[in-house]
Design a protein around this motif. Structure first.
Motif, PDB file in Angstrom:
ATOM      1  N   LYS A 191       0.866  -1.181   0.000  1.00  0.00           N
ATOM      2  CA  LYS A 191       0.000   0.000   0.000  1.00  0.00           C
ATOM      3  C   LYS A 191       0.901   1.228   0.000  1.00  0.00           C
ATOM      4  O   LYS A 191       1.749   1.371   0.877  1.00  0.00           O
ATOM      5  CB  LYS A 191      -0.902   0.007   1.241  1.00  0.00           C
ATOM      6  N   ALA A 192       0.704   2.096  -0.968  1.00  0.00           N
ATOM      7  CA  ALA A 192       1.521   3.297  -1.093  1.00  0.00           C
ATOM      8  C   ALA A 192       0.647   4.544  -1.102  1.00  0.00           C
ATOM      9  O   ALA A 192      -0.508   4.508  -1.531  1.00  0.00           O
ATOM     10  CB  ALA A 192       2.362   3.233  -2.369  1.00  0.00           C
ATOM     11  N   ALA A 193       1.213   5.630  -0.613  1.00  0.00           N
ATOM     12  CA  ALA A 193       0.544   6.931  -0.639  1.00  0.00           C
ATOM     13  C   ALA A 193       1.500   7.935  -1.276  1.00  0.00           C
ATOM     14  O   ALA A 193       2.724   7.825  -1.125  1.00  0.00           O
ATOM     15  CB  ALA A 193       0.161   7.361   0.777  1.00  0.00           C
ATOM     16  N   ILE A 194       0.929   8.901  -1.973  1.00  0.00           N
ATOM     17  CA  ILE A 194       1.718   9.942  -2.639  1.00  0.00           C
ATOM     18  C   ILE A 194       1.291  11.293  -2.093  1.00  0.00           C
ATOM     19  O   ILE A 194       0.104  11.628  -2.086  1.00  0.00           O
ATOM     20  CB  ILE A 194       1.502   9.918  -4.165  1.00  0.00           C
ATOM     21  N   LEU A 195       2.278  12.059  -1.662  1.00  0.00           N
ATOM     22  CA  LEU A 195       2.025  13.407  -1.153  1.00  0.00           C
ATOM     23  C   LEU A 195       2.876  14.397  -1.941  1.00  0.00           C
ATOM     24  O   LEU A 195       4.102  14.309  -1.940  1.00  0.00           O
ATOM     25  CB  LEU A 195       2.375  13.497   0.336  1.00  0.00           C
ATOM     26  N   ARG A 230       3.292   7.212  -9.365  1.00  0.00           N
ATOM     27  CA  ARG A 230       2.202   6.227  -9.504  1.00  0.00           C
ATOM     28  C   ARG A 230       2.605   5.108 -10.470  1.00  0.00           C
ATOM     29  O   ARG A 230       2.447   3.921 -10.171  1.00  0.00           O
ATOM     30  CB  ARG A 230       0.933   6.917  -9.985  1.00  0.00           C
ATOM     31  N   GLU A 231       3.123   5.485 -11.627  1.00  0.00           N
ATOM     32  CA  GLU A 231       3.492   4.488 -12.628  1.00  0.00           C
ATOM     33  C   GLU A 231       4.578   3.550 -12.118  1.00  0.00           C
ATOM     34  O   GLU A 231       4.482   2.335 -12.278  1.00  0.00           O
ATOM     35  CB  GLU A 231       3.938   5.177 -13.920  1.00  0.00           C
ATOM     36  N   LEU A 232       5.609   4.097 -11.495  1.00  0.00           N
ATOM     37  CA  LEU A 232       6.696   3.255 -11.000  1.00  0.00           C
ATOM     38  C   LEU A 232       6.237   2.357  -9.855  1.00  0.00           C
ATOM     39  O   LEU A 232       6.626   1.191  -9.785  1.00  0.00           O
ATOM     40  CB  LEU A 232       7.895   4.111 -10.574  1.00  0.00           C
ATOM     41  N   VAL A 233       5.424   2.883  -8.966  1.00  0.00           N
ATOM     42  CA  VAL A 233       4.930   2.076  -7.844  1.00  0.00           C
ATOM     43  C   VAL A 233       4.072   0.929  -8.354  1.00  0.00           C
ATOM     44  O   VAL A 233       4.222  -0.219  -7.920  1.00  0.00           O
ATOM     45  CB  VAL A 233       4.147   2.951  -6.832  1.00  0.00           C
ATOM     46  N   GLU A 234       3.188   1.223  -9.285  1.00  0.00           N
ATOM     47  CA  GLU A 234       2.287   0.184  -9.793  1.00  0.00           C
ATOM     48  C   GLU A 234       3.012  -0.827 -10.682  1.00  0.00           C
ATOM     49  O   GLU A 234       2.799  -2.038 -10.542  1.00  0.00           O
ATOM     50  CB  GLU A 234       1.124   0.824 -10.558  1.00  0.00           C
ATOM     51  N   GLU A 235       3.888  -0.339 -11.569  1.00  0.00           N
ATOM     52  CA  GLU A 235       4.525  -1.218 -12.537  1.00  0.00           C
ATOM     53  C   GLU A 235       5.766  -1.928 -12.004  1.00  0.00           C
ATOM     54  O   GLU A 235       5.968  -3.110 -12.273  1.00  0.00           O
ATOM     55  CB  GLU A 235       4.875  -0.435 -13.807  1.00  0.00           C
ATOM     56  N   VAL A 276      -0.223  -0.595  -4.733  1.00  0.00           N
ATOM     57  CA  VAL A 276      -1.518   0.032  -4.977  1.00  0.00           C
ATOM     58  C   VAL A 276      -1.526   1.371  -4.237  1.00  0.00           C
ATOM     59  O   VAL A 276      -1.077   1.450  -3.089  1.00  0.00           O
ATOM     60  CB  VAL A 276      -2.688  -0.874  -4.533  1.00  0.00           C
ATOM     61  N   ILE A 277      -2.005   2.411  -4.896  1.00  0.00           N
ATOM     62  CA  ILE A 277      -2.053   3.743  -4.292  1.00  0.00           C
ATOM     63  C   ILE A 277      -3.317   3.840  -3.438  1.00  0.00           C
ATOM     64  O   ILE A 277      -4.428   3.740  -3.955  1.00  0.00           O
ATOM     65  CB  ILE A 277      -2.041   4.860  -5.362  1.00  0.00           C
ATOM     66  N   VAL A 278      -3.136   4.034  -2.128  1.00  0.00           N
ATOM     67  CA  VAL A 278      -4.277   4.113  -1.210  1.00  0.00           C
ATOM     68  C   VAL A 278      -4.664   5.549  -0.875  1.00  0.00           C
ATOM     69  O   VAL A 278      -5.766   5.795  -0.375  1.00  0.00           O
ATOM     70  CB  VAL A 278      -4.030   3.309   0.095  1.00  0.00           C
ATOM     71  N   ASP A 279      -3.775   6.501  -1.143  1.00  0.00           N
ATOM     72  CA  ASP A 279      -4.082   7.910  -0.910  1.00  0.00           C
ATOM     73  C   ASP A 279      -3.154   8.761  -1.757  1.00  0.00           C
ATOM     74  O   ASP A 279      -1.994   8.401  -1.984  1.00  0.00           O
ATOM     75  CB  ASP A 279      -3.917   8.269   0.574  1.00  0.00           C
ATOM     76  N   TYR A 280      -3.689   9.875  -2.240  1.00  0.00           N
ATOM     77  CA  TYR A 280      -2.905  10.832  -3.015  1.00  0.00           C
ATOM     78  C   TYR A 280      -3.464  12.208  -2.711  1.00  0.00           C
ATOM     79  O   TYR A 280      -4.682  12.402  -2.705  1.00  0.00           O
ATOM     80  CB  TYR A 280      -3.024  10.552  -4.514  1.00  0.00           C
ATOM     81  N   THR A 326       6.794  14.235  -2.981  1.00  0.00           N
ATOM     82  CA  THR A 326       7.496  14.896  -4.070  1.00  0.00           C
ATOM     83  C   THR A 326       7.365  16.402  -3.865  1.00  0.00           C
ATOM     84  O   THR A 326       6.309  16.896  -3.502  1.00  0.00           O
ATOM     85  CB  THR A 326       6.979  14.458  -5.460  1.00  0.00           C
ATOM     86  N   GLY A 327       8.483  17.082  -4.053  1.00  0.00           N
ATOM     87  CA  GLY A 327       8.499  18.532  -3.900  1.00  0.00           C
ATOM     88  C   GLY A 327       8.955  18.978  -2.531  1.00  0.00           C
ATOM     89  O   GLY A 327       8.901  18.228  -1.553  1.00  0.00           O
ATOM     90  N   GLY A 328       9.443  20.205  -2.485  1.00  0.00           N
ATOM     91  CA  GLY A 328       9.821  20.823  -1.220  1.00  0.00           C
ATOM     92  C   GLY A 328      11.135  20.354  -0.632  1.00  0.00           C
ATOM     93  O   GLY A 328      11.383  20.514   0.554  1.00  0.00           O
ATOM     94  N   THR A 329      12.023  19.773  -1.472  1.00  0.00           N
ATOM     95  CA  THR A 329      13.295  19.260  -0.948  1.00  0.00           C
ATOM     96  C   THR A 329      14.500  20.104  -1.348  1.00  0.00           C
ATOM     97  O   THR A 329      15.631  19.742  -1.056  1.00  0.00           O
ATOM     98  CB  THR A 329      13.545  17.813  -1.426  1.00  0.00           C
ATOM     99  N   GLY A 330      14.248  21.214  -2.009  1.00  0.00           N
ATOM    100  CA  GLY A 330      15.346  22.044  -2.498  1.00  0.00           C
ATOM    101  C   GLY A 330      15.836  23.051  -1.469  1.00  0.00           C
ATOM    102  O   GLY A 330      15.638  22.894  -0.266  1.00  0.00           O
ATOM    103  N   LEU A 331      16.447  24.103  -1.965  1.00  0.00           N
ATOM    104  CA  LEU A 331      17.070  25.110  -1.106  1.00  0.00           C
ATOM    105  C   LEU A 331      16.223  26.359  -0.916  1.00  0.00           C
ATOM    106  O   LEU A 331      16.631  27.269  -0.203  1.00  0.00           O
ATOM    107  CB  LEU A 331      18.433  25.508  -1.689  1.00  0.00           C
TER     108      LEU A 331
END
Length: 164
Positions: free
Chosen positions: A4-8, A28-33, A38-42, A71-76
């Protein structure tokens, strides 16, 4: 095993509907393939520590995701606060995953060293911060995806730590 995966996605523009969330689609594509997950929350939230923290807690506790990929918010930039929000909710860090992602991406672009993403454990969930760009997401996930089933198996108790 199916995970079970979630994407934020942490993005001010994305949360306002001003930018399409193509990075989440790559996840999503990499997790599923590749992972058979399976994506349980996004969801998309603005670059606000409290909102990111609340979403991570809900994804791990309510949805009981084995894997949470941000994904996002990891830069400077001054609004890049995903690692700090993640640090607030994890119980233990897993620095090798973040190191492997940066090392893998460094083979493609030297700018990968500027990613501040972290990885950690909350309960039985693994939380991984990915960069915000679709290319960075793809490179980072490919660098670690072969080790995720073993990591998730250990965390979930489905396999022993020293199984091969």
């Amino acid at each position: 095993m199916q995970w079970k995966a979630a994407i934020l996605t942490a993005s001010d523009k994305g949360s306002r509907g001003e930018r399409e969330d193509t990075s989440a689609q790559v996840i999503r594509e990499l997790v599923e393939e590749e992972l058979g997950g399976v994506i349980v929350d996004y969801r998309i939230v603005p670059d606000e520590q409290d909102e990111i923290t609340a979403a991570l807690i809900e994804m791990t506790e309510y949805y009981q995701a084995d894997l949470v990929l941000t994904t996002g918010g990891t830069g400077l930039g001054p609004r890049d606060v995903t690692p700090e929000a993640t640090q607030r909710v994890v119980e233990r860090l897993v620095p090798g995953i973040a190191e492997a992602m940066r090392a893998g991406s460094m083979q493609k672009t030297r700018r990968a060293m500027l990613s501040r993403g972290i990885c950690g454990i909350r309960g039985h969930s693994l939380i991984i911060n990915l960069p915000g760009s679709p290319k960075g997401v793809h490179e980072s996930l490919l660098a670690i995806i072969d080790q995720l089933p073993h990591a998730l198996g250990i965390l979930s108790g489905r396999i022993g730590e020293h199984s091969r």
